[in-house]
Design a protein around this motif. Sequence first.
Motif, PDB file in Angstrom:
ATOM      1  N   ALA A 272     -26.766   1.702  78.979  1.00 12.23           N
ATOM      2  CA  ALA A 272     -27.718   2.761  78.642  1.00 12.23           C
ATOM      3  C   ALA A 272     -28.805   2.225  77.714  1.00 12.23           C
ATOM      4  O   ALA A 272     -29.992   2.538  77.891  1.00 12.23           O
ATOM      5  CB  ALA A 272     -26.993   3.941  77.994  1.00 12.23           C
ATOM      6  N   ARG A 273     -28.409   1.388  76.741  1.00 11.24           N
ATOM      7  CA  ARG A 273     -29.412   0.782  75.849  1.00 11.24           C
ATOM      8  C   ARG A 273     -30.363  -0.119  76.627  1.00 11.24           C
ATOM      9  O   ARG A 273     -31.569  -0.155  76.360  1.00 11.24           O
ATOM     10  CB  ARG A 273     -28.726   0.004  74.728  1.00 11.24           C
ATOM     11  CG  ARG A 273     -28.166   0.892  73.635  1.00 11.24           C
ATOM     12  CD  ARG A 273     -27.780   0.125  72.376  1.00 11.24           C
ATOM     13  NE  ARG A 273     -26.793  -0.911  72.601  1.00 11.24           N
ATOM     14  CZ  ARG A 273     -25.475  -0.714  72.593  1.00 11.24           C
ATOM     15  NH1 ARG A 273     -24.982   0.477  72.385  1.00 11.24           N
ATOM     16  NH2 ARG A 273     -24.651  -1.722  72.788  1.00 11.24           N
ATOM     17  N   GLY A 274     -29.836  -0.833  77.607  1.00 11.76           N
ATOM     18  CA  GLY A 274     -30.699  -1.673  78.437  1.00 11.76           C
ATOM     19  C   GLY A 274     -31.701  -0.848  79.218  1.00 11.76           C
ATOM     20  O   GLY A 274     -32.886  -1.198  79.293  1.00 11.76           O
ATOM     21  N   SER A 275     -31.252   0.248  79.777  1.00 13.05           N
ATOM     22  CA  SER A 275     -32.154   1.129  80.524  1.00 13.05           C
ATOM     23  C   SER A 275     -33.193   1.756  79.602  1.00 13.05           C
ATOM     24  O   SER A 275     -34.355   1.928  79.986  1.00 13.05           O
ATOM     25  CB  SER A 275     -31.355   2.236  81.222  1.00 13.05           C
ATOM     26  OG  SER A 275     -30.522   1.683  82.211  1.00 13.05           O
ATOM     27  N   LEU A 276     -32.785   2.082  78.389  1.00 15.72           N
ATOM     28  CA  LEU A 276     -33.722   2.639  77.418  1.00 15.72           C
ATOM     29  C   LEU A 276     -34.814   1.627  77.091  1.00 15.72           C
ATOM     30  O   LEU A 276     -36.005   1.955  77.053  1.00 15.72           O
ATOM     31  CB  LEU A 276     -32.962   3.046  76.151  1.00 15.72           C
ATOM     32  CG  LEU A 276     -33.764   3.736  75.063  1.00 15.72           C
ATOM     33  CD1 LEU A 276     -34.335   5.065  75.542  1.00 15.72           C
ATOM     34  CD2 LEU A 276     -32.885   3.950  73.828  1.00 15.72           C
ATOM     35  N   ASN A 277     -34.419   0.370  76.886  1.00 16.65           N
ATOM     36  CA  ASN A 277     -35.405  -0.678  76.622  1.00 16.65           C
ATOM     37  C   ASN A 277     -36.329  -0.893  77.814  1.00 16.65           C
ATOM     38  O   ASN A 277     -37.529  -1.133  77.648  1.00 16.65           O
ATOM     39  CB  ASN A 277     -34.708  -1.980  76.238  1.00 16.65           C
ATOM     40  CG  ASN A 277     -34.226  -1.956  74.810  1.00 16.65           C
ATOM     41  OD1 ASN A 277     -34.965  -1.632  73.903  1.00 16.65           O
ATOM     42  ND2 ASN A 277     -32.971  -2.290  74.612  1.00 16.65           N
ATOM     43  N   GLU A 278     -35.772  -0.822  79.005  1.00 17.37           N
ATOM     44  CA  GLU A 278     -36.585  -0.948  80.215  1.00 17.37           C
ATOM     45  C   GLU A 278     -37.633   0.161  80.265  1.00 17.37           C
ATOM     46  O   GLU A 278     -38.813  -0.093  80.527  1.00 17.37           O
ATOM     47  CB  GLU A 278     -35.680  -0.877  81.445  1.00 17.37           C
ATOM     48  CG  GLU A 278     -36.415  -1.008  82.756  1.00 17.37           C
ATOM     49  CD  GLU A 278     -35.501  -0.890  83.964  1.00 17.37           C
ATOM     50  OE1 GLU A 278     -36.054  -0.810  85.074  1.00 17.37           O
ATOM     51  OE2 GLU A 278     -34.266  -0.857  83.820  1.00 17.37           O
ATOM     52  N   ALA A 279     -37.208   1.382  79.986  1.00 14.47           N
ATOM     53  CA  ALA A 279     -38.147   2.513  79.993  1.00 14.47           C
ATOM     54  C   ALA A 279     -39.235   2.324  78.935  1.00 14.47           C
ATOM     55  O   ALA A 279     -40.415   2.589  79.190  1.00 14.47           O
ATOM     56  CB  ALA A 279     -37.399   3.826  79.777  1.00 14.47           C
ATOM     57  N   LEU A 280     -38.847   1.843  77.762  1.00  9.88           N
ATOM     58  CA  LEU A 280     -39.830   1.628  76.697  1.00  9.88           C
ATOM     59  C   LEU A 280     -40.865   0.572  77.082  1.00  9.88           C
ATOM     60  O   LEU A 280     -42.055   0.724  76.798  1.00  9.88           O
ATOM     61  CB  LEU A 280     -39.139   1.232  75.399  1.00  9.88           C
ATOM     62  CG  LEU A 280     -38.473   2.379  74.656  1.00  9.88           C
ATOM     63  CD1 LEU A 280     -37.625   1.848  73.519  1.00  9.88           C
ATOM     64  CD2 LEU A 280     -39.516   3.345  74.136  1.00  9.88           C
ATOM     65  N   ALA A 281     -40.422  -0.486  77.722  1.00 11.14           N
ATOM     66  CA  ALA A 281     -41.362  -1.515  78.179  1.00 11.14           C
ATOM     67  C   ALA A 281     -42.347  -0.933  79.190  1.00 11.14           C
ATOM     68  O   ALA A 281     -43.549  -1.214  79.147  1.00 11.14           O
ATOM     69  CB  ALA A 281     -40.597  -2.686  78.792  1.00 11.14           C
ATOM     70  N   GLN A 282     -41.838  -0.100  80.068  1.00 13.13           N
ATOM     71  CA  GLN A 282     -42.687   0.507  81.087  1.00 13.13           C
ATOM     72  C   GLN A 282     -43.639   1.554  80.486  1.00 13.13           C
ATOM     73  O   GLN A 282     -44.774   1.700  80.931  1.00 13.13           O
ATOM     74  CB  GLN A 282     -41.825   1.119  82.186  1.00 13.13           C
ATOM     75  CG  GLN A 282     -41.071   0.052  82.951  1.00 13.13           C
ATOM     76  CD  GLN A 282     -39.888   0.592  83.712  1.00 13.13           C
ATOM     77  OE1 GLN A 282     -39.582   1.764  83.698  1.00 13.13           O
ATOM     78  NE2 GLN A 282     -39.185  -0.309  84.389  1.00 13.13           N
ATOM     79  N   LEU A 283     -43.176   2.250  79.454  1.00 11.73           N
ATOM     80  CA  LEU A 283     -44.051   3.201  78.755  1.00 11.73           C
ATOM     81  C   LEU A 283     -45.173   2.457  78.033  1.00 11.73           C
ATOM     82  O   LEU A 283     -46.312   2.913  77.998  1.00 11.73           O
ATOM     83  CB  LEU A 283     -43.236   4.043  77.769  1.00 11.73           C
ATOM     84  CG  LEU A 283     -42.339   5.092  78.421  1.00 11.73           C
ATOM     85  CD1 LEU A 283     -41.267   5.569  77.444  1.00 11.73           C
ATOM     86  CD2 LEU A 283     -43.161   6.265  78.941  1.00 11.73           C
ATOM     87  N   GLU A 284     -44.835   1.293  77.493  1.00  5.25           N
ATOM     88  CA  GLU A 284     -45.848   0.487  76.806  1.00  5.25           C
ATOM     89  C   GLU A 284     -46.944   0.039  77.778  1.00  5.25           C
ATOM     90  O   GLU A 284     -48.130   0.125  77.474  1.00  5.25           O
ATOM     91  CB  GLU A 284     -45.182  -0.725  76.143  1.00  5.25           C
ATOM     92  CG  GLU A 284     -46.121  -1.595  75.354  1.00  5.25           C
ATOM     93  CD  GLU A 284     -46.672  -0.937  74.099  1.00  5.25           C
ATOM     94  OE1 GLU A 284     -47.827  -1.260  73.743  1.00  5.25           O
ATOM     95  OE2 GLU A 284     -45.972  -0.113  73.499  1.00  5.25           O
ATOM     96  N   ILE A 285     -46.547  -0.426  78.952  1.00  2.54           N
ATOM     97  CA  ILE A 285     -47.562  -0.857  79.917  1.00  2.54           C
ATOM     98  C   ILE A 285     -48.340   0.350  80.445  1.00  2.54           C
ATOM     99  O   ILE A 285     -49.531   0.246  80.743  1.00  2.54           O
ATOM    100  CB  ILE A 285     -46.960  -1.727  81.057  1.00  2.54           C
ATOM    101  CG1 ILE A 285     -48.051  -2.527  81.784  1.00  2.54           C
ATOM    102  CG2 ILE A 285     -46.173  -0.916  82.046  1.00  2.54           C
ATOM    103  CD1 ILE A 285     -48.680  -3.608  80.974  1.00  2.54           C
ATOM    104  N   SER A 286     -47.685   1.496  80.514  1.00  3.69           N
ATOM    105  CA  SER A 286     -48.372   2.722  80.916  1.00  3.69           C
ATOM    106  C   SER A 286     -49.473   3.070  79.923  1.00  3.69           C
ATOM    107  O   SER A 286     -50.564   3.502  80.308  1.00  3.69           O
ATOM    108  CB  SER A 286     -47.383   3.892  81.012  1.00  3.69           C
ATOM    109  OG  SER A 286     -46.406   3.640  81.990  1.00  3.69           O
ATOM    110  N   PHE A 287     -49.191   2.861  78.649  1.00 10.50           N
ATOM    111  CA  PHE A 287     -50.200   3.068  77.620  1.00 10.50           C
ATOM    112  C   PHE A 287     -51.347   2.078  77.795  1.00 10.50           C
ATOM    113  O   PHE A 287     -52.517   2.443  77.724  1.00 10.50           O
ATOM    114  CB  PHE A 287     -49.563   2.919  76.233  1.00 10.50           C
ATOM    115  CG  PHE A 287     -50.555   2.892  75.112  1.00 10.50           C
ATOM    116  CD1 PHE A 287     -51.217   4.045  74.718  1.00 10.50           C
ATOM    117  CD2 PHE A 287     -50.843   1.703  74.451  1.00 10.50           C
ATOM    118  CE1 PHE A 287     -52.152   4.014  73.691  1.00 10.50           C
ATOM    119  CE2 PHE A 287     -51.759   1.655  73.428  1.00 10.50           C
ATOM    120  CZ  PHE A 287     -52.419   2.819  73.040  1.00 10.50           C
TER     121      PHE A 287
END
Length: 122
Positions: free
Chosen positions: A70-85
């Motif tokens: 779950a922590r890995g998936s959370l980090n994955e989502a955060l990386a993708q949110l960063e590129i979305s920004f």
Amino acid sequence: MSFGFKNLEVWKVSKSFAKDVYELTSSFTSDEKFGLVAQLRRAAISVMSNIAEGAGRKHKKEFDHFLYLARGSLNEALAQLEISFEFGYLNRDQLDLIEKKAESINRMLWKLSKSLEKSEDR
């Protein structure tokens, strides 16, 4: 039938995080529908799904493994949110709010994992 994962605060916040991601990505360009949008949504859903799956396992070590996922998936989502920004799909306020929720989830996952370790030591 009662499912214990639904009582976990970290699962509730993770579900809210997934809903937030769905809402945020609904305004992304249509050409991202099968790219960044799909990837981000999968990662966000994976956080709450791994918590639920782990809670249903027989052994605490298995549950801890799913919290790690779950922590890995959370980090994955955060990386993708960063590129979305970076692409301009999110503004700074949106990114800051979703990151705060993710930080909270990360802390809760960490604490739950530590509590599982302590209960196994007994």
